[in-house]
Motif scaffolding. Structure first.
Motif, short mmCIF file in Angstrom:
data_model
loop_
_atom_site.label_atom_id
_atom_site.label_comp_id
_atom_site.label_asym_id
_atom_site.label_seq_id
_atom_site.Cartn_x
_atom_site.Cartn_y
_atom_site.Cartn_z
N GLY A 14 45.46 54.07 45.52
CA GLY A 14 46.13 53.75 46.78
C GLY A 14 45.48 52.60 47.52
O GLY A 14 45.80 52.33 48.68
N SER A 15 44.55 51.91 46.87
CA SER A 15 43.90 50.77 47.49
C SER A 15 44.62 49.49 47.09
O SER A 15 45.63 49.52 46.38
N GLN A 16 44.10 48.34 47.55
CA GLN A 16 44.71 47.06 47.26
C GLN A 16 43.65 46.12 46.71
O GLN A 16 42.50 46.14 47.13
N LEU A 17 44.06 45.27 45.79
CA LEU A 17 43.12 44.38 45.13
C LEU A 17 42.42 43.46 46.13
O LEU A 17 41.20 43.24 46.03
N PRO A 237 41.17 59.03 49.39
CA PRO A 237 40.57 58.24 48.31
C PRO A 237 40.81 56.74 48.46
O PRO A 237 40.00 55.93 48.03
N SER A 238 41.92 56.38 49.11
CA SER A 238 42.24 54.95 49.28
C SER A 238 41.23 54.25 50.18
O SER A 238 41.16 53.01 50.18
N THR A 239 40.46 55.03 50.96
CA THR A 239 39.46 54.41 51.84
C THR A 239 38.09 54.29 51.16
O THR A 239 37.17 53.72 51.75
N ASP A 240 37.94 54.83 49.95
CA ASP A 240 36.67 54.68 49.24
C ASP A 240 36.40 53.21 48.96
O ASP A 240 37.33 52.42 48.79
N THR A 241 35.14 52.85 48.92
CA THR A 241 34.77 51.46 48.66
C THR A 241 34.18 51.33 47.26
O THR A 241 33.55 52.26 46.75
N ILE A 242 34.36 50.16 46.66
CA ILE A 242 33.85 49.93 45.32
C ILE A 242 32.32 49.81 45.35
O ILE A 242 31.75 49.32 46.33
N ALA A 243 31.67 50.29 44.31
CA ALA A 243 30.23 50.13 44.15
C ALA A 243 29.96 48.93 43.25
O ALA A 243 30.77 48.60 42.37
N VAL A 244 28.81 48.27 43.47
CA VAL A 244 28.44 47.14 42.63
C VAL A 244 27.02 47.34 42.11
O VAL A 244 26.25 48.14 42.64
N ASP A 245 26.69 46.60 41.04
CA ASP A 245 25.31 46.64 40.54
C ASP A 245 24.45 45.71 41.39
O ASP A 245 24.92 45.11 42.37
N MET A 246 23.20 45.54 41.02
CA MET A 246 22.29 44.75 41.85
C MET A 246 22.60 43.26 41.80
O MET A 246 22.04 42.47 42.57
N GLU A 247 23.51 42.85 40.91
CA GLU A 247 23.95 41.45 40.86
C GLU A 247 25.32 41.28 41.52
O GLU A 247 25.99 40.26 41.34
#
Length: 510
Positions: A14-17, A237-247
């Protein structure tokens, strides 16, 4: 960066790119600090009510409820209790690793205090039954704590705070969830004696909350002469944020899928936006007291609501004229009056050196600033408790207004900003009353009044790999950044949070 499979996963959530791409950009650039201009203090952004003011404001609220104003109480209740027991978990780990567990425990003052005073806790009777027949006293270090925290006993280490037994009464014990029901019965009921409450909960505990409500509903309705209308929701769930690695590249699970994480309580602006009420009270799940201490809380809740209704009436008058009259038909005296009320009562000051030389320019500025939700926030004198504070801060459009700022939003290397922060006399106990409709009774879309440039980035780990997580603007910080705001001093007696299990040993919770 993203495959077709990734984009499908994002859409299914339910999120947007473009939103996800902005989140990744936030990781790369970080969030800007707030620009504080001053601390909000008494008579400089914080209102102080005398006894007459408290009484009259409460009466104003009760009169408006009698005339049909519909209140609702909103309680974020998804927080896990595990942080309450941090010292106890640490004590167990030390005991397992140390050759002399009693010495290890002696070094953990919080765990020792818990064990010495265990009989004073409201949950002790249940804990005692859980350990019945077990050789707990010969293993001084472990069993009482293990049976409190783990599934073989009460499993408190895995439950949300709202479901723990906090307070003792002659007829049993109450959880924070139940204490909020009782509070709601006293100030969040309408003219038909219906008390409406909404709790945001975690998906895995929603059913347990519902079962507890059905179990106690009848008893509390009979005792307090109300009918409860209680609803629950989960963080979308649409408000969850993406996780990233240390780069700052998208963090991927073992199967290659993207990892999303809950985005903090700021995501609850979506839940709040779904509710329909004239006035919404907001209070944290762990800030409750037994009945013997509730009167002060109830009096001030009604007083805050009365203050909101008083100023909302004037706001509605300005809204109506600004929305229904053409700027050409408005005289300069009215616009000057509306500008003065906005600046000196609603606490929104124009940009420095910004002068509205044209009447039409001033009209559109006022129209925008009046067509916003309104909140009244209780503020407690700072006595060393953690929490955000009340400040004057510069907004993205250059205006200056009242904001609640967390320490993470203030530049630690800027001495001027740190001096302003140290001048704060009050802090935020999360005691809000909100008006989320305009003069026509139409709901605002609350997601349009946030500041997306605020947020928080933290370091986490998953499956042994480091990652960075991102929280959305806090519910009463960035998520309400663009609201009209009033601060009112409330007494410390209304703020009794339970951050550690031993806080329940304080006199207020006994």
């Amino acid at each position: 960066m993203f495959t077709h499979k990734d984009k499908t996963q994002i859409e299914q959530r339910g999120s947007q790119l473009d939103v996800v791409l902005q989140q990744i950009e936030n990781f790369k650039k970080g969030f800007p600090y707030l620009n504080l201009t001053d601390a909000a203090t008494l008579n400089n952004g914080i209102i102080k009510l005398d006894e007459t003011g408290i009484r009259k404001s409460g009466e104003r609220y009760e009169k408006q409820v009698g005339a049909g104003v519909k209140p609702l109480k909103f309680v974020p209740a998804s927080g896990a209790a595990s942080r309450m027991f941090k010292a106890l978990f640490e004590a167990l780990d030390k005991c397992k690793d140390d050759k002399n567990p009693e010495i290890a425990l002696a070094k953990n003052a919080a765990a020792r205090n818990f064990l010495i005073n265990k009989e004073k806790f409201a949950f002790f009777d249940e804990l005692k039954k859980a350990v019945a027949g077990k050789d707990v006293d010969n293993e001084f270090c472990g069993n009482w704590i293990e049976y409190l925290l783990y599934e073989k006993g009460l499993n408190y280490g895995a439950l949300p705070k709202g479901l723990l037994k906090f307070h003792k009464y002659d007829d049993g014990q109450r959880t924070p969830f139940e204490e909020h029901l009782v509070e709601g019965a006293r100030y969040a009921k309408d003219n038909e004696n219906t008390a409406r409450l909404h709790f945001t909960v975690s998906p895995e505990h929603k059913q347990v909350f519902q079962e507890l409500f059905e179990k106690v509903k009848g008893r509390y309705e009979q005792t307090w002469g109300v009918t409860f209308d209680v609803s629950f929701s989960i963080q979308k769930p649409s408000t969850d944020t993406i996780a990233v690695d240390m780069e700052n590249e998208p963090f991927r699970e073992a199967d290659g899928s993207l990892l999303f994480r809950p985005a903090g309580h700021g995501a609850l602006i979506e839940n709040l936006n779904d509710l329909d009420a004239d006035i919404i009270f907001i209070k944290n799940i762990d800030n409750v007291v037994p009945d013997r201490l509730k009167d002060t809380t109830v009096d001030y809740k009604k007083a805050l609501a009365g203050v909101l209704l008083k100023y909302q009436e004037k706001v509605f008058q300005y809204q109506k004229i600004l929305n229904e009259r053409h700027p050409v038909s408005l005289d300069s005296a009215f616009l000057a009056e509306a500008a003065n009320f906005l600046e000196n009562t609603l606490n929104t000051r124009p940009q420095e050196n910004q002068y509205y030389t044209e009447k039409e320019q001033l009209y559109y500025y006022l129209k925008e600033k009046y067509n916003r939700p309104l909140r009244v926030c209780g503020m407690v004198k700072n006595e060393g408790e953690p929490g955000g504070g009340p400040f004057w801060a510069t907004n993205p459009d250059g205006t200056v207004s009242l904001q609640i700022a967390e320490s993470s939003q203030i530049d630690p290397d800027n001495m001027q900003q740190q001096t302003i922060a140290k001048n704060a006399t009050h802090f935020n106990p999360v005691d809000l009353v909100c008006a989320v409709k305009n003069y026509k009774g139409e709901k605002y879309n609350l997601t349009q009044f946030t500041d997306p440039a605020t947020g928080f980035i933290s370091k986490k780990s998953k499956d042994g790999k480091d990652l960075k997580a991102q929280e959305l603007p806090g519910l009463w910080n960035g998520a309400m950044s663009n609201w009209n705001t009033l601060f009112v001093e409330v007494p410390i007696e209304t703020f009794n949070p339970v951050k550690t299990v031993n806080d329940l040993l304080r006199e207020q919770h006994q």
